[in-house]
Design an enzyme around this catalytic site. Structure first.
Site, PDB file in Angstrom:
ATOM      1  N   HIS A  15       0.872  -1.177   0.000  1.00 24.60           N
ATOM      2  CA  HIS A  15       0.000   0.000   0.000  1.00 24.60           C
ATOM      3  C   HIS A  15       0.904   1.221   0.000  1.00 24.60           C
ATOM      4  CE1 HIS A  15      -3.666   2.298   0.756  1.00 24.60           C
ATOM      5  NE2 HIS A  15      -2.886   3.096   1.453  1.00 24.60           N
ATOM      6  N   CYS A  16       0.780   2.036  -1.013  1.00 24.17           N
ATOM      7  CA  CYS A  16       1.633   3.216  -1.152  1.00 24.17           C
ATOM      8  C   CYS A  16       0.946   4.414  -0.488  1.00 24.17           C
ATOM      9  CB  CYS A  16       1.890   3.516  -2.633  1.00 24.17           C
ATOM     10  SG  CYS A  16       2.963   4.940  -2.879  1.00 24.17           S
ATOM     11  N   TRP A  17       1.576   4.937   0.559  1.00 22.64           N
ATOM     12  CA  TRP A  17       1.001   6.065   1.275  1.00 22.64           C
ATOM     13  C   TRP A  17       0.959   7.305   0.395  1.00 22.64           C
ATOM     14  CZ3 TRP A  17       2.001  10.996   2.927  1.00 22.64           C
ATOM     15  CH2 TRP A  17       1.141  11.483   3.897  1.00 22.64           C
ATOM     16  N   GLY A  36      -1.948   6.892  -1.865  1.00 23.00           N
ATOM     17  CA  GLY A  36      -3.220   6.661  -1.194  1.00 23.00           C
ATOM     18  C   GLY A  36      -3.942   5.492  -1.814  1.00 23.00           C
TER      19      GLY A  36
END
Length: 130
Positions: free
Chosen positions: A119-121, A124
C-alpha cells in the site's frame, strides 16, 4: 477481528499537492522560473505530465478482488464452469472477497487486491495487478 480503520485517501493527495505547489511557488518567488518561453513551456509540460500521471496512478483500480456477492452472481450464471466453481471456495475473513493466488488483504484500503505488492502512502492506493 479488529474494526477496519477509516479510509483517509485525501491525506496523501493533499500532502503531494501541497509539496508540489510549495515547490513551484518557491521557484516563482525566487526568480528561478525560466524567462525563455521554450524552456518555460518544457517546465510547464513536465509539471502537467507529473500531475496527470500521479492522478492516474492514484485513482486507478489496483486490481481489487471480487466480493462474495459478485462471485455468487457470476457462478449462478448459466455459463459457469464446474471446475472454476470448485476452485472459487476461499474467501477473505475481513472483506469476504474471493481469494485467488497472490491475493492479499490491504488493511489500509479494507479490500483484497490481486497480486498485491504494497500500500503506497504517497498514492493513497495499493500497488497491485494493474
Amino acid at each position: 477481528l479488529p474494526a477496519p480503520r477509516p479510509q483517509r485517501k485525501w491525506q496523501p493527495r493533499l500532502v503531494w499537492v501541497s509539496l508540489h505547489a510549495g515547490g513551484i511557488g518557491l521557484l516563482l518567488l525566487s526568480g528561478g522560473w525560466p524567462s525563455q518561453t521554450s524552456i518555460a513551456a518544457v517546465y510547464s509540460a513536465v509539471i502537467t505530465l507529473t500531475a496527470l500521471l500521479y492522478a492516474a496512478a492514484s485513482f486507478r483500480d489496483p486490481g481489487y478482488a471480487e466480493t462474495a456477492a459478485k462471485t455468487a452472481a457470476r457462478l449462478a450464471s448459466p455459463s459457469d464452469d464446474f471446475q472454476e466453481a470448485l476452485l472459487d471456495q476461499a474467501y477473505c475473513v475481513h472483506c469476504h472477497a474471493e481469494l485467488r493466488a497472490r491475493t492479499k488483504h490491504c488493511h489500509d484500503c479494507c479490500r483484497c487486491v490481486r497480486r498485491m505488492d504494497h500500500h503506497c502512502w504517497w498514492l493513497g492506493n495499493c500497488v497491485g495487478e494493474r
